[in-house]
Design an enzyme around this catalytic site. Structure first.
Site, PDB file in Angstrom:
ATOM      1  N   HIS A 193      45.179  47.308  39.127  1.00 19.08           N
ATOM      2  CA  HIS A 193      45.905  48.660  39.615  1.00 19.08           C
ATOM      3  C   HIS A 193      46.941  49.243  38.466  1.00 19.08           C
ATOM      4  O   HIS A 193      46.860  50.232  37.988  1.00 19.08           O
ATOM      5  CB  HIS A 193      46.575  48.368  40.717  1.00 19.08           C
ATOM      6  CG  HIS A 193      45.639  47.588  42.156  1.00 19.08           C
ATOM      7  ND1 HIS A 193      44.864  48.545  42.565  1.00 19.08           N
ATOM      8  CD2 HIS A 193      45.590  46.632  42.663  1.00 19.08           C
ATOM      9  CE1 HIS A 193      44.246  47.923  43.540  1.00 19.08           C
ATOM     10  NE2 HIS A 193      44.821  46.733  43.539  1.00 19.08           N
TER      11      HIS A 193
HETATM   12  C1  BDR Z   1      49.686  48.429  44.375  1.00 19.44           C
HETATM   13  O1  BDR Z   1      50.516  47.715  45.412  1.00 19.44           O
HETATM   14  C2  BDR Z   1      51.186  46.659  44.698  1.00 19.44           C
HETATM   15  O2  BDR Z   1      50.911  45.430  45.318  1.00 19.44           O
HETATM   16  C3  BDR Z   1      50.433  46.360  43.155  1.00 19.44           C
HETATM   17  O3  BDR Z   1      51.620  45.875  42.387  1.00 19.44           O
HETATM   18  C4  BDR Z   1      50.162  47.998  42.845  1.00 19.44           C
HETATM   19  O4  BDR Z   1      51.001  48.618  42.231  1.00 19.44           O
HETATM   20  C5  BDR Z   1      48.232  48.518  44.612  1.00 19.44           C
HETATM   21  O5  BDR Z   1      48.088  48.903  45.685  1.00 19.44           O
END
Ligand code: BDR
Ligand code: CA
Length: 317
Positions: free
Chosen positions: A242
């Site tokens: 992500h």
């Molecule tokens: C996002 O949510 C968080 O848990 C992660 O760091 C990322 O930024 C993914 O949905």
């Protein structure tokens, strides 16, 4: 490229921060923290700890503890661990102190000090950015580009990861996200539509551990809990990339294809946290809530293999 990194560390935030730090053309001007994967005490402590561990000297400014309007969602311990970094030896005791300014003021000051050249990469809830916009709306003319990890736009059927329609960062503060996406500054949104196409597998993690120096070994260790969650709850061998995909989008936008149009965030009801783009040029009889807003760019596709290769190559020692 001068960058500011707004983050809620978080295992994948740590992976993104190391990528940014190691990339040869990136100059990190500062880190701002926000609640999200853990509370603000923990995410700020983690950011300071990661800076010490990775040898990052840029200042860290502590940011928002709560969303603008809605009650907090609570920490993501199941995903990132109770300490936000995979339940290693934390809580981390650091020697560094945060900057005296709150994150939103630090963002404003940094954009004012470097007009037109700073890319703001935000990989947590967007509260600090919304507060910065409220404090000084002129920053919209000073930033080079805003790159956000968040949202899910239904491209290829992609839904949310914390509700059928909502992604975690956006659901954590939908009002802030709507303010950021509707402001007149250039935003590129790196949502689940593309991050779920970038799968870092076990072999890649092992190479990071073996070839990435002490920091690569730390990433491997800290990611065990996170990768375990992905195996159990999502059923993938490794994890989706992500936050590091947002960093890649800032550094190598050519790896992504984009879709233009105004973006809104649902801030109440059944679909709270959903992100919806009205495709540029399309006019509807009933889209007044999107009309006359700036076009933003939503990532629609990514060259995942090249992104992963870039990540690995950047971390290799
Ligand atoms: C996002 O949510 C968080 O848990 C992660 O760091 C990322 O930024 C993914 O949905
Ligand atoms: Ca994050």
């Amino acid at each position: 490229m001068k960058l500011l990194f707004d983050t809620d560390p978080g295992v994948d935030d740590a992976m993104a921060l190391l990528f940014l730090h190691r990339h040869p053309t990136a100059q990190l001007l500062g880190i701002t923290t926000v609640f999200g994967n853990a509370d603000i005490e923990v995410t700020t402590r983690n950011a300071l700890h990661l800076c010490e561990r990775f040898g990052i000297t840029a200042p860290v400014a502590r940011g928002a503890a709560l969303p603008l309007v809605r009650p907090p969602r609570g920490a993501a311990s199941e995903v990132h661990g109770d300490d936000g970094l995979g339940n290693l030896e934390g809580p981390w005791a650091g020697t560094r102190a945060p900057d005296a300014r709150p994150a939103h003021r630090f963002i404003v000051d940094t954009l004012r000090a470097h007009p037109g050249v700073v890319t703001l990469v935000a990989v947590g809830p967007l509260t600090n950015l919304a507060l910065a916009l409220a404090e000084d709306p002129a920053i919209t003319t000073l930033v080079r580009r805003v790159v956000v990890m968040g949202g899910a736009f239904g491209i290829g059927g992609q839904g949310g990861n914390v509700s059928p329609v909502a992604e975690a960062n956006i659901l954590s503060d939908p009002h802030a996200a709507d303010a950021v996406f509707t402001a007149p500054w250039p935003v590129t949104i790196v949502g689940l539509d593309v991050t779920h196409r970038v799968l870092m597998d076990h072999a890649c993690f092992e190479r990071l551990r073996d070839q990435g120096g002490a920091e690569g070994a730390f990433i491997w260790q800290a990611s065990r809990h996170y990768v375990g969650f992905y195996g159990r709850a999502v059923g993938v061998p490794g994890c989706y990339v992500h936050d590091a995909s947002a960093v890649a989008c800032a550094l190598r936008p050519d790896l992504f294809s984009l879709r233009a149009g105004p973006v809104r965030v649902v801030d109440q009801g059944l679909a709270i946290g959903q992100t919806i783009q009205r495709t540029a040029g399309r006019r509807y009889a009933h889209a007044a809530d999107w009309d006359d807003l700036p076009d933003q760019q939503v990532c629609a596709d990514v060259r995942a293999d090249e992104l992963l290769a870039l990540y690995e190559q950047t971390l290799r020692r």
